[in-house]
Each structure stands twice: as C-alpha cells, then as structure tokens.
Design an enzyme around this catalytic site. Structure first.
Site, PDB file in Angstrom:
ATOM      1  CB  SER A   1       5.284  58.651  30.198  1.00 42.03           C
ATOM      2  OG  SER A   1       3.909  58.700  29.844  1.00 42.03           O
TER       3      SER A   1
ATOM      4  CG  HIS B   1       5.897  62.277  32.731  1.00 43.36           C
ATOM      5  ND1 HIS B   1       6.336  63.557  32.978  1.00 43.36           N
ATOM      6  CD2 HIS B   1       5.091  62.353  31.632  1.00 43.36           C
ATOM      7  CE1 HIS B   1       5.845  64.376  32.045  1.00 43.36           C
ATOM      8  NE2 HIS B   1       5.085  63.661  31.213  1.00 43.36           N
TER       9      HIS B   1
ATOM     10  CG  ASP C   1       1.971  62.060  29.954  1.00 44.62           C
ATOM     11  OD1 ASP C   1       2.636  61.077  29.581  1.00 44.62           O
ATOM     12  OD2 ASP C   1       2.445  63.213  30.051  1.00 44.62           O
TER      13      ASP C   1
ATOM     14  CG  MET D   1      -3.227  63.784  27.885  1.00 50.54           C
ATOM     15  SD  MET D   1      -2.880  62.678  26.495  1.00 50.54           S
ATOM     16  CE  MET D   1      -1.112  62.469  26.697  1.00 50.54           C
TER      17      MET D   1
ATOM     18  CG  HIS E   1       2.914  66.842  30.926  1.00 50.55           C
ATOM     19  ND1 HIS E   1       3.324  66.188  29.774  1.00 50.55           N
ATOM     20  CD2 HIS E   1       2.660  68.117  30.552  1.00 50.55           C
ATOM     21  CE1 HIS E   1       3.312  67.033  28.777  1.00 50.55           C
ATOM     22  NE2 HIS E   1       2.897  68.219  29.213  1.00 50.55           N
TER      23      HIS E   1
ATOM     24  CG  MET F   1      -0.267  67.677  28.128  1.00 49.36           C
ATOM     25  SD  MET F   1       0.258  66.108  27.408  1.00 49.36           S
ATOM     26  CE  MET F   1       0.264  65.085  28.879  1.00 49.36           C
TER      27      MET F   1
ATOM     28  CG  MET G   1       5.916  69.200  25.431  1.00 51.32           C
ATOM     29  SD  MET G   1       5.877  67.703  26.419  1.00 51.32           S
ATOM     30  CE  MET G   1       5.098  66.560  25.263  1.00 51.32           C
TER      31      MET G   1
ATOM     32  N   GLY H   1      -0.082  64.571  23.339  1.00 54.72           N
ATOM     33  CA  GLY H   1      -1.370  63.904  23.147  1.00 54.72           C
ATOM     34  C   GLY H   1      -1.236  62.395  23.097  1.00 54.72           C
ATOM     35  CG  PHE H   2      -1.812  60.361  20.759  1.00 51.46           C
ATOM     36  CD1 PHE H   2      -2.134  61.574  20.160  1.00 51.46           C
ATOM     37  CD2 PHE H   2      -2.840  59.506  21.151  1.00 51.46           C
ATOM     38  CE1 PHE H   2      -3.460  61.925  19.927  1.00 51.46           C
ATOM     39  CE2 PHE H   2      -4.168  59.842  20.921  1.00 51.46           C
ATOM     40  CZ  PHE H   2      -4.485  61.049  20.310  1.00 51.46           C
ATOM     41  N   GLY H   3       1.585  58.773  23.220  1.00 43.30           N
ATOM     42  CA  GLY H   3       2.898  58.150  23.337  1.00 43.30           C
ATOM     43  C   GLY H   3       3.275  57.545  21.998  1.00 43.30           C
ATOM     44  N   GLY H   4       4.519  57.093  21.880  1.00 43.21           N
ATOM     45  CA  GLY H   4       4.954  56.371  20.683  1.00 43.21           C
ATOM     46  C   GLY H   4       5.211  57.224  19.454  1.00 43.21           C
TER      47      GLY H   4
ATOM     48  CG  ASP I   1       7.084  64.349  27.902  1.00 39.28           C
ATOM     49  OD1 ASP I   1       6.118  64.872  28.490  1.00 39.28           O
ATOM     50  OD2 ASP I   1       7.050  63.203  27.425  1.00 39.28           O
ATOM     51  N   GLY I   2       9.068  62.924  25.068  1.00 38.18           N
ATOM     52  CA  GLY I   2       8.451  62.561  23.797  1.00 38.18           C
ATOM     53  C   GLY I   2       9.439  61.946  22.821  1.00 38.18           C
ATOM     54  N   GLY I   3       9.228  60.673  22.542  1.00 42.07           N
ATOM     55  CA  GLY I   3      10.053  60.013  21.514  1.00 42.07           C
ATOM     56  C   GLY I   3      11.480  59.710  21.931  1.00 42.07           C
TER      57      GLY I   3
ATOM     58  N   GLY J   1       7.999  56.695  27.757  1.00 48.98           N
ATOM     59  CA  GLY J   1       6.931  55.723  27.949  1.00 48.98           C
ATOM     60  C   GLY J   1       7.235  54.484  27.116  1.00 48.98           C
TER      61      GLY J   1
HETATM   62  C1  DX5 Z   1       2.799  62.952  25.233  1.00 47.67           C
HETATM   63  C2  DX5 Z   1       3.216  62.803  26.687  1.00 47.67           C
HETATM   64  C3  DX5 Z   1       4.523  62.090  26.827  1.00 47.67           C
HETATM   65  C4  DX5 Z   1       4.482  60.720  26.229  1.00 47.67           C
HETATM   66  C5  DX5 Z   1       5.854  60.116  26.181  1.00 47.67           C
HETATM   67  O1  DX5 Z   1       1.770  63.897  25.163  1.00 47.67           O
HETATM   68  O2  DX5 Z   1       3.345  64.055  27.293  1.00 47.67           O
HETATM   69  O3  DX5 Z   1       4.854  62.014  28.208  1.00 47.67           O
HETATM   70  O4  DX5 Z   1       3.642  59.896  26.992  1.00 47.67           O
HETATM   71  O5  DX5 Z   1       5.707  58.864  25.593  1.00 47.67           O
HETATM   72  P1  DX5 Z   1       6.811  58.254  24.580  1.00 47.67           P
HETATM   73  O6  DX5 Z   1       8.047  58.092  25.418  1.00 47.67           O
HETATM   74  O7  DX5 Z   1       6.192  56.962  24.149  1.00 47.67           O
HETATM   75  O8  DX5 Z   1       6.969  59.236  23.482  1.00 47.67           O
HETATM   76 ZN    ZN Z   2       4.211  64.084  29.349  1.00 41.20          ZN
END
Ligand code: DX5
Ligand code: ZN
Length: 219
Positions: A9, A34, A36, A38, A67, A69, A138, A143-146, A176-178, A198
């Site tokens: 991502s 990927h 993202d 938003m 993706h 969103m 998901m 909405g956010f990475g990390g 996708d996510g974490g 990401g």
């Molecule tokens: C969150 C995104 C994910 C996110 C993944 O809304 O859709 O793609 O960026 O990031 P990590 O791997 O840091 O959770």
């Molecule tokens: Zn994503």
C-alpha cells in the site's frame, strides 16, 4: 502450492516521491501496487485521485490495485478506469446498485474487486462472487495505515475460502490492514492469497522493502 501475491500500500510511502517509490516497489518484487483512494467522506481521510494515478502510471507496468474508499463511487469509476487502474475495488455500502457498478467496471475491461469492512457480512456480496476477480477483506476499519489487525476477521477469510472452493470460484482473496510478520502466516493459512501491507513493508528491517516483501512471500 498457491501463488502468494504482495500488493504494497503506497499509503505508507513518501507522498513527495511516489513515482520513485513505485519504481522501487516493482524492483523489490511487488506483484501489484495497492493504491488507497480516500475521499474524507466514506472514510475520515483524504489521499489521491485520478490525476495522481495518471501521473504514476508511467512509472511501472505492474497492476494498479485501486482501493476506492469513496462514496458515492459509481459515477467516478470511469475516471479511475481511464487514469490507469487495473483492478477497481469498491465497497458495497458506497453504491446504490452493486450490479450496475460491477457492470460499469467491466465496461472498461478492468478487474472487479469488492471490499468487506470488518463489520460487513459475506452475505452482502455473496450473490456476486461468481462474477468478480477479487474480494478485499478489510482487517482494519478503513482510513489509516498502521492500525492493529482485527483477529476475528480470520473466521471470515476461512468462510470465504470455503465458499470459493465449494463453488470453484476464481476470485482472489486479498487481506488489507495490520498485516505483519507475526500474523501473515495465519492469514494465508485461513485462505488468503494476496496480502496488502503498508507499514510492515515500508518500516520493518530499517525500511528494507525487498527483504520485507520476500519475507511475506515465504509461508
Ligand atoms: C486502510 C487501507 C490499507 C492500509 C494498510 O484504509 O485500506 O490499505 O493502508 O496499511 P497497513 O499495512 O499499515 O495497515
Ligand atoms: Zn487498502
């Protein structure tokens, strides 16, 4: 042995150097990118849109796994298709007719992805599974990475994998996510074959992207 695909991502990339970052991801073994998108409405964050994707297209030939969103999404599918997206993934909550939006993505000869938020049931998209290329599960609220991986999503991945195998459907299961080095194996064992990451890819091992991508491919 299933082929594992890694879709880093770029939400975690250096946004002032996205072209260089994408080239580096390709050279480091990424299978797709990927992206993202938003809109600050469907999710409480705002990132990039079609002009930026168009500008990034020339930096790589590997697929753009876009993706969306965003809500509403239907009327913007054309713009994302023409900007260079290869896979267009939408959230069912963001369209008034999922069938029409699937058909719209196919009209531009793009691959179709449907995304399930942690609190969205498989039943919401079950009747479309025979006509799509990807289910994006998901494992965080978008909405956010990390963010931290939501463990109970593993059950949803297992059930989706059962439905896929029982019906010989062809869609990829992307999570996708974490995703990190301590949970990715159980995500793959649950039935996923595409991992989005990401933070782990960009931050682990002092940002050694090639090492991090390769590690996620070794089950
Ligand atoms: C969150 C995104 C994910 C996110 C993944 O809304 O859709 O793609 O960026 O990031 P990590 O791997 O840091 O959770
Ligand atoms: Zn994503």
């Amino acid at each position: 042995m299933k082929k594992i695909k890694i879709s880093p991502s770029i939400l975690s990339a250096d946004f002032s150097q996205l072209g260089r970052e994408i080239k580096n991801l390709e050279n480091s073994g990424a299978d797709m990118i990927h992206v993202d998108v938003m809109d600050g409405h469907f999710v409480p964050n705002l990132t990039i849109g079609p002009p930026v994707i168009k500008a990034l297209r020339k930096y790589t030939n590997i697929p753009f796994d876009v993706h969306l969103m965003i809500n509403p999404v239907h009327k913007y599918i054309k713009d994302y298709a023409e900007s260079g997206a290869d896979i267009i993934t939408i959230h069912p909550e963001a369209t008034s007719s999922l069938q029409e939006s699937i058909d719209e993505i196919k009209k531009y000869k793009k691959k179709v992805g449907l995304s399930l938020n942690p609190d969205t049931k498989i039943e919401v998209i079950e009747k479309y599974l025979d006509q799509i290329d990807l289910v994006l599960v998901m494992s965080v609220f978008p909405g956010f990475g990390g963010q931290k991986f939501i463990k109970n999503v593993l059950k949803k991945i297992e059930r989706l994998s059962e439905i896929k195998d029982k019906n010989s459907f062809k869609f990829d299961i992307e999570v996708d996510g974490g995703i990190n080095f301590s949970n990715f194996k159980e995500v793959l064992e649950a039935g996923a074959n595409v991992l989005v990451s990401g933070t782990t890819i960009f931050k682990e091992n002092n940002g050694d992207i090639k090492k991090n991508i390769n590690f996620l491919k070794t089950i």
